[in-house]
Enzyme design. Structure first.
Site, PDB file in Angstrom:
ATOM      1  N   SER A  94      -0.964  19.100  32.961  1.00  0.00           N
ATOM      2  CA  SER A  94       0.486  19.257  32.771  1.00  0.00           C
ATOM      3  C   SER A  94       0.843  20.716  33.003  1.00  0.00           C
ATOM      4  O   SER A  94       0.012  21.607  32.777  1.00  0.00           O
ATOM      5  CB  SER A  94       0.885  18.887  31.341  1.00  0.00           C
ATOM      6  OG  SER A  94       2.212  19.294  31.055  1.00  0.00           O
ATOM      7  N   TYR A 154      -0.629  19.708  22.142  1.00  0.00           N
ATOM      8  CA  TYR A 154      -0.553  19.004  23.432  1.00  0.00           C
ATOM      9  C   TYR A 154      -0.844  19.987  24.571  1.00  0.00           C
ATOM     10  O   TYR A 154      -1.666  19.709  25.450  1.00  0.00           O
ATOM     11  CB  TYR A 154       0.836  18.379  23.617  1.00  0.00           C
ATOM     12  CG  TYR A 154       1.009  17.733  24.982  1.00  0.00           C
ATOM     13  CD1 TYR A 154       0.364  16.535  25.286  1.00  0.00           C
ATOM     14  CD2 TYR A 154       1.801  18.334  25.970  1.00  0.00           C
ATOM     15  CE1 TYR A 154       0.499  15.951  26.550  1.00  0.00           C
ATOM     16  CE2 TYR A 154       1.943  17.752  27.217  1.00  0.00           C
ATOM     17  CZ  TYR A 154       1.288  16.560  27.504  1.00  0.00           C
ATOM     18  OH  TYR A 154       1.421  15.987  28.754  1.00  0.00           O
TER      19      TYR A 154
HETATM   20  N1  NAP Z   1       5.726  12.288  31.798  1.00  0.00           N
HETATM   21  C1  NAP Z   1       5.628  13.622  31.795  1.00  0.00           C
HETATM   22  O1  NAP Z   1       6.636  14.341  31.633  1.00  0.00           O
HETATM   23  C2  NAP Z   1       4.304  14.274  31.999  1.00  0.00           C
HETATM   24  C3  NAP Z   1       4.277  15.628  32.357  1.00  0.00           C
HETATM   25  C4  NAP Z   1       3.055  16.256  32.531  1.00  0.00           C
HETATM   26  C5  NAP Z   1       1.893  15.548  32.365  1.00  0.00           C
HETATM   27  N2  NAP Z   1       1.930  14.234  32.009  1.00  0.00           N
HETATM   28  C6  NAP Z   1       0.648  13.525  31.844  1.00  0.00           C
HETATM   29  O2  NAP Z   1       0.637  12.380  32.667  1.00  0.00           O
HETATM   30  C7  NAP Z   1      -0.292  11.448  32.144  1.00  0.00           C
HETATM   31  C8  NAP Z   1       0.328  10.058  32.212  1.00  0.00           C
HETATM   32  O3  NAP Z   1       1.414  10.000  31.307  1.00  0.00           O
HETATM   33  P1  NAP Z   1       2.793   9.289  31.622  1.00  0.00           P
HETATM   34  O4  NAP Z   1       3.829  10.334  31.641  1.00  0.00           O
HETATM   35  O5  NAP Z   1       2.662   8.364  32.752  1.00  0.00           O
HETATM   36  O6  NAP Z   1       3.026   8.500  30.228  1.00  0.00           O
HETATM   37  P2  NAP Z   1       2.833   6.982  29.815  1.00  0.00           P
HETATM   38  O7  NAP Z   1       3.772   6.104  30.570  1.00  0.00           O
HETATM   39  O8  NAP Z   1       2.902   6.970  28.326  1.00  0.00           O
HETATM   40  O9  NAP Z   1       1.356   6.642  30.291  1.00  0.00           O
HETATM   41  C9  NAP Z   1       0.213   6.961  29.521  1.00  0.00           C
HETATM   42  C10 NAP Z   1      -0.825   5.895  29.783  1.00  0.00           C
HETATM   43  O10 NAP Z   1      -2.035   6.237  29.098  1.00  0.00           O
HETATM   44  C11 NAP Z   1      -2.541   5.071  28.475  1.00  0.00           C
HETATM   45  N3  NAP Z   1      -3.323   5.473  27.315  1.00  0.00           N
HETATM   46  C12 NAP Z   1      -2.914   6.217  26.258  1.00  0.00           C
HETATM   47  N4  NAP Z   1      -3.891   6.335  25.367  1.00  0.00           N
HETATM   48  C13 NAP Z   1      -4.954   5.649  25.871  1.00  0.00           C
HETATM   49  C14 NAP Z   1      -6.257   5.384  25.397  1.00  0.00           C
HETATM   50  N5  NAP Z   1      -6.685   5.845  24.211  1.00  0.00           N
HETATM   51  N6  NAP Z   1      -7.080   4.652  26.157  1.00  0.00           N
HETATM   52  C15 NAP Z   1      -6.666   4.171  27.353  1.00  0.00           C
HETATM   53  N7  NAP Z   1      -5.454   4.405  27.858  1.00  0.00           N
HETATM   54  C16 NAP Z   1      -4.598   5.122  27.107  1.00  0.00           C
HETATM   55  C17 NAP Z   1      -1.320   4.239  28.123  1.00  0.00           C
HETATM   56  O11 NAP Z   1      -1.592   2.833  28.087  1.00  0.00           O
HETATM   57  P3  NAP Z   1      -1.988   2.062  26.742  1.00  0.00           P
HETATM   58  O12 NAP Z   1      -1.047   2.513  25.680  1.00  0.00           O
HETATM   59  O13 NAP Z   1      -1.848   0.615  27.112  1.00  0.00           O
HETATM   60  O14 NAP Z   1      -3.407   2.438  26.468  1.00  0.00           O
HETATM   61  C18 NAP Z   1      -0.404   4.522  29.296  1.00  0.00           C
HETATM   62  O15 NAP Z   1      -0.631   3.589  30.342  1.00  0.00           O
HETATM   63  C19 NAP Z   1      -0.652  11.926  30.749  1.00  0.00           C
HETATM   64  O16 NAP Z   1      -1.931  12.522  30.769  1.00  0.00           O
HETATM   65  C20 NAP Z   1       0.404  12.974  30.455  1.00  0.00           C
HETATM   66  O17 NAP Z   1      -0.048  13.953  29.558  1.00  0.00           O
HETATM   67  C21 NAP Z   1       3.105  13.571  31.846  1.00  0.00           C
END
Ligand code: NAP
Length: 253
Positions: A149, A162
């Site tokens: 991130s 985080y």
């Molecule tokens: N959205 C943003 O603004 C942003 C910005 C920078 C970085 N990121 C990074 O992008 C990545 C993806 O996030 P996203 O934004 O797409 O959010 P998201 O829609 O909440 O996706 C997160 C995914 O991780 C899975 N997950 C969470 N805990 C888990 C576990 N213990 N075991 C297996 N799977 C798990 C969740 O599925 P389940 O709950 O079904 O397990 C979900 O599919 C993350 O690493 C986040 O830190 C996001």
């Protein structure tokens, strides 16, 4: 004539594929010809994404697994090998973001982020290192794409832990290149800015509201933007490694 290689025949693994960046990435990689294993905890959500991929003619395998469970991740890696083939494109994307002031003392949230964003990422790395190295040794493209991130560098109040977990992913990615690069495995660290996904769903009311206000003010990245980027880095010629990509909404400072 384009300077890219096809994803046809690649065996991809995407963690966090139940929603957000991971879901869009799995759909995109499958559309581009890869066979894709989708890992996350919510089986019903994975099944729905797999149905979308399959309906479009792609090949996908849903694996319900909690990446915090090292043994379960190792078992998932065996399932990928047995049912799809040796993984050569691993997107280490699953993560959680929880926010509170440090003096709120939410050590439960800290632990959840450490277990998922640090230990979980390492569990996935451990389980898929061998197939990645083998793919490269066999003369094939091999990619490890870690999703960090911009929070690894840009700091906000209430997101200290985080940010620190994401700084871990960024440092890990840089170090891994020194071990994997000479052996033919590309390591790409993607650092997204504000994205419109389910990531904020674990936040309390105040922090969740702040997040949606930022979306309204900035115009966030969409999940397909990250999917596009992953497809791009994985389809470069083998000698080209996009090492680090910071990708922000245009209006995010
Ligand atoms: N959205 C943003 O603004 C942003 C910005 C920078 C970085 N990121 C990074 O992008 C990545 C993806 O996030 P996203 O934004 O797409 O959010 P998201 O829609 O909440 O996706 C997160 C995914 O991780 C899975 N997950 C969470 N805990 C888990 C576990 N213990 N075991 C297996 N799977 C798990 C969740 O599925 P389940 O709950 O079904 O397990 C979900 O599919 C993350 O690493 C986040 O830190 C996001």
């Amino acid at each position: 004539m384009t300077n890219e290689t096809s994803l046809t025949g690649r065996i991809a693994v995407v963690t966090g594929a139940a929603s957000g960046f991971g879901e869009a990435t799995a759909v995109r990689l499958a559309a581009d010809g890869a066979k894709v294993a989708l890992l996350a905890r919510r089986k019903a959500r994975l099944d729905a994404v797999v149905a979308t991929i399959t309906a479009a003619g792609g090949t996908a395998l849903p694996i319900a697994v909690d990446i915090r469970d090292a043994a379960a991740v190792t078992t998932a890696a065996s399932q990928v090998a047995n049912e799809l083939g040796a993984a050569d494109l691993v997107v280490n994307n699953a993560g959680v973001m929880l926010g509170h002031a440090v003096d709120d003392g939410r050590t439960d949230e800290w632990q959840q982020m450490i277990d998922t964003n640090i230990a979980g990422v390492l569990n996935v790395l451990h389980a898929f290192t061998r197939p990645l190295l083998d793919a490269a040794a066999g003369g094939h493209s091999a990619d490890l794409v870690n999703v960090s991130s911009v929070g690894a560098h840009t700091f906000f109040p209430d997101y200290a832990v985080y940010s620190a977990t994401k700084a871990f992913v960024t440092a890990l990615s840089g170090s891994l290149r020194t071990e994997f690069g000479p052996r033919g495995v590309r390591v790409t660290n993607i650092e997204p800015g504000l994205g419109e996904t389910e990531l904020g769903q674990g936040l309390d009311g105040t922090h969740g509201e702040q997040l949606t206000q930022m979306w309204d003010a900035i115009g966030p990245l969409q999940a397909r933007d990250i999917a596009d980027l992953v497809a791009y880095v994985a389809s470069r010629p083998r000698h080209v490694n996009l090492r680090q990509v910071i990708v922000l909404p245009t209006a995010q400072a």
